[in-house]
Motif scaffolding. Sequence first.
Motif, PDB file in Angstrom:
ATOM      1  N   PRO B  48      32.315  -3.952 -15.829  1.00  0.00           N
ATOM      2  CA  PRO B  48      33.347  -3.828 -14.827  1.00  0.00           C
ATOM      3  C   PRO B  48      33.807  -2.330 -14.283  1.00  0.00           C
ATOM      4  CG  PRO B  48      34.459  -4.797 -16.806  1.00  0.00           C
ATOM      5  CD  PRO B  48      33.029  -4.627 -17.116  1.00  0.00           C
ATOM      6  N   LEU B  49      33.753  -1.516 -15.184  1.00  0.00           N
ATOM      7  CA  LEU B  49      34.152  -0.148 -14.745  1.00  0.00           C
ATOM      8  C   LEU B  49      32.863   0.635 -13.971  1.00  0.00           C
ATOM      9  CD1 LEU B  49      36.109   1.458 -17.690  1.00  0.00           C
ATOM     10  CD2 LEU B  49      36.931   0.495 -15.507  1.00  0.00           C
ATOM     11  N   ASN B  50      31.765   0.543 -14.421  1.00  0.00           N
ATOM     12  CA  ASN B  50      30.436   0.789 -13.700  1.00  0.00           C
ATOM     13  C   ASN B  50      30.485  -0.050 -12.555  1.00  0.00           C
ATOM     14  OD1 ASN B  50      29.630   2.495 -15.762  1.00  0.00           O
ATOM     15  ND2 ASN B  50      28.211   1.134 -16.682  1.00  0.00           N
ATOM     16  N   PHE B  51      30.819  -1.000 -12.400  1.00  0.00           N
ATOM     17  CA  PHE B  51      30.855  -1.906 -11.202  1.00  0.00           C
ATOM     18  C   PHE B  51      31.741  -1.285 -10.191  1.00  0.00           C
ATOM     19  CE2 PHE B  51      32.162  -5.596  -8.570  1.00  0.00           C
ATOM     20  CZ  PHE B  51      30.758  -5.818  -8.003  1.00  0.00           C
ATOM     21  N   ILE B  52      33.054  -1.111 -10.467  1.00  0.00           N
ATOM     22  CA  ILE B  52      33.951  -0.632  -9.502  1.00  0.00           C
ATOM     23  C   ILE B  52      33.919   0.773  -9.322  1.00  0.00           C
ATOM     24  CG2 ILE B  52      36.603  -0.316  -9.297  1.00  0.00           C
ATOM     25  CD1 ILE B  52      37.093  -3.065 -10.776  1.00  0.00           C
ATOM     26  N   PHE B  53      33.617   1.820 -10.282  1.00  0.00           N
ATOM     27  CA  PHE B  53      33.614   2.953 -10.035  1.00  0.00           C
ATOM     28  C   PHE B  53      32.335   3.640  -9.784  1.00  0.00           C
ATOM     29  CE2 PHE B  53      37.598   2.406 -12.294  1.00  0.00           C
ATOM     30  CZ  PHE B  53      38.575   2.657 -11.298  1.00  0.00           C
ATOM     31  N   GLY B  54      31.221   2.806  -9.900  1.00  0.00           N
ATOM     32  CA  GLY B  54      29.898   3.391  -9.656  1.00  0.00           C
ATOM     33  C   GLY B  54      29.628   3.749  -8.160  1.00  0.00           C
ATOM     34  N   MET B  55      28.795   5.029  -8.084  1.00  0.00           N
ATOM     35  CA  MET B  55      28.753   5.799  -6.592  1.00  0.00           C
ATOM     36  C   MET B  55      27.565   4.801  -5.948  1.00  0.00           C
ATOM     37  SD  MET B  55      31.067   7.445  -5.996  1.00  0.00           S
ATOM     38  CE  MET B  55      30.370   8.797  -4.854  1.00  0.00           C
ATOM     39  N   ASP B  56      26.641   4.121  -6.533  1.00  0.00           N
ATOM     40  CA  ASP B  56      25.511   3.990  -6.142  1.00  0.00           C
ATOM     41  C   ASP B  56      25.397   2.275  -5.828  1.00  0.00           C
ATOM     42  OD1 ASP B  56      22.940   4.049  -5.118  1.00  0.00           O
ATOM     43  OD2 ASP B  56      22.039   4.357  -7.047  1.00  0.00           O
ATOM     44  N   TRP B  57      25.118   2.016  -4.774  1.00  0.00           N
ATOM     45  CA  TRP B  57      24.844   0.571  -4.374  1.00  0.00           C
ATOM     46  C   TRP B  57      23.587   0.591  -3.850  1.00  0.00           C
ATOM     47  CZ3 TRP B  57      26.858  -4.202  -5.113  1.00  0.00           C
ATOM     48  CH2 TRP B  57      26.445  -5.308  -4.399  1.00  0.00           C
ATOM     49  N   SER B  58      22.758   0.129  -4.795  1.00  0.00           N
ATOM     50  CA  SER B  58      21.354  -0.113  -4.341  1.00  0.00           C
ATOM     51  C   SER B  58      20.665  -1.352  -4.972  1.00  0.00           C
ATOM     52  CB  SER B  58      20.348   1.264  -4.333  1.00  0.00           C
ATOM     53  OG  SER B  58      20.458   1.553  -5.631  1.00  0.00           O
ATOM     54  N   PRO B  59      20.811  -2.591  -4.742  1.00  0.00           N
ATOM     55  CA  PRO B  59      20.589  -3.625  -5.519  1.00  0.00           C
ATOM     56  C   PRO B  59      18.981  -3.936  -5.736  1.00  0.00           C
ATOM     57  CG  PRO B  59      22.081  -4.204  -3.630  1.00  0.00           C
ATOM     58  CD  PRO B  59      21.874  -2.910  -3.457  1.00  0.00           C
ATOM     59  N   VAL B  60      18.194  -3.283  -4.954  1.00  0.00           N
ATOM     60  CA  VAL B  60      16.670  -3.218  -4.946  1.00  0.00           C
ATOM     61  C   VAL B  60      16.439  -2.326  -6.574  1.00  0.00           C
ATOM     62  CG1 VAL B  60      14.426  -2.552  -4.054  1.00  0.00           C
ATOM     63  CG2 VAL B  60      16.764  -2.781  -2.668  1.00  0.00           C
TER      64      VAL B  60
END
Lengths: 254, 300
Positions: B48-60
């Motif tokens: 959850p923390l990686n999800f909320i505070f992660g800077m990179d959104w690249s589902p590929v």
Amino acid sequence: MAEKEKVFEIRDMDLYYGSFQALKKVNIDIYRHDVTALIGPSGCGKSTFLRSLNRMNDLVEGCRIEGKLLFDGEDFYGKDYDTIALRTKVGMVFQKPNPFPKSIYENLAYGPRLHGVKDRKKLDEIAERTLSQVGLWDEIKDRLGKSALGLSGGQAQRLCIARCLSVEPEVILMDEPTSALDPIATSKIEALIQELSKQYTIIIVTHNMQQAGRISDRTAFFFSGEILEAGDTRRLFTNPENPKTEEYITGRFG
Amino acid sequence: MRGKSLKVKETIIEKALFLCAAGSVTAVALITLFIFSSGYSVLRSYGPLNFIFGMDWSPVNGEYGILPLIAGTLEVTAGALILGVPAGIGCAVFLAEMAKERWAKLLKSAIELLAGIPSVVYGFFGLAIIVPAIRDWLLPAVQKIDPDVPASGFSVLAGAFVLGIMILPTIVSMSENAIRAVPLEFREASLALGADRRETITKVLVPAAKSGIFSSVILAMGRAVGETMAVLLITGNVPKVPTGPLDPAATLTGTIAMEMSYAGPEHQSALFAIGIVLFILIVILNSIALAVMKRFGGAV
């Protein structure tokens, strides 16, 4: 005895709400440092008259006033007359105690601030002086920062009177100031009115004949928009000239 | 006899109404359950923390950090509030205190009409007018100072502008009601002390109506956070934390709407997890609004 100074001089005043004439040819003089009581049955125009003395009726759409109306010798419905200055000199206390939903202190600082008093010390002084004048200082000096909405009805009304005094008016208009209060609170306000009349000119609308008799120097009896009789309170109550006045003050109608 | 049949009728009606109520509650509960169960798997595997505070959104590439989306949503929302709140409150004051009855009615219905326009139409308006306007008029001027400014016109600013208009009805009608609900006595007391109209409005009426006004702002914020279509069309949908009002941005809602149709299972779960975040955000905002209204007994 020397002739008393006239504060208000009203001649042939007509007031209309749209096409309805609420006041007809009203003539009255209000003297300095007098307590003048306005009495009469509901809907007779006494509150309307009171509210025209500080131009509160300006808020009512379609209200029109004719006649000669002088305050301190000046036509206060004249084109160039400063309404704000008028309302500063002619304060008002309302039927229902209406302190602002702010702290007690803010209620008292509001008026002076409008008129440019910013110095905290001066505002403190005004708060203490006005609260002392209305006999509230000792009761509430420890909770000036608390909301004024927590006061009892009588305290709230006295605060409203203090608020009115905070801008140092000459005249205080009171529109049935005790009708929402219990007898004890009422008697405190009545004593206060008598005390204040040493410094201020007071005009009070009341439904309570005894109250008018107890506290006023002069009384005007309104009936369907006209003043039927006006004069010295004691004289008017003991020896009314107009039969309608007598009927009203003895409680036969109203 | 008649009494009995009346009683039966009433019981039936009561039961029917109960079913309606229960039905809607169940629907809400099921939706909640569905979102949470669908989003849960990514939250667990990605953290959850990686999800909320992660800077990179690249589902590929299997990266599901939604901070850029959160930032995009918050910036667009903040911009909308900055533009919409003063305008809305000003309009409410005007309607409640200044406008003549007839004009007030006319203006009010015009503003309520705004609430009825489908959001895709707002998006289209933004796409056809606001984005080109920013691109052709604002950007050339800004580029003289900062040549690196993104040049497309799809931006936080465009989204904020359109959202700012969309939240007006909420702010205006709730704030106007709150101001109208301020007792006449306060107004009179203020005027009788020698205040003019402006002083009475700014120092007595608006403060007395503040709980209602505040609630309207919170609800408007909820609306802005949840808005999808209009924002999707005009903010550019670049999942990077926007650093200025002219940067493009992607929002939480826009990302769900755009990517759901082609998402694989894990990606889909991530999108549902975004839904969870949105859901919680909106619930918090609405509870704040409700609590404020209750606490101060403001007019709704």
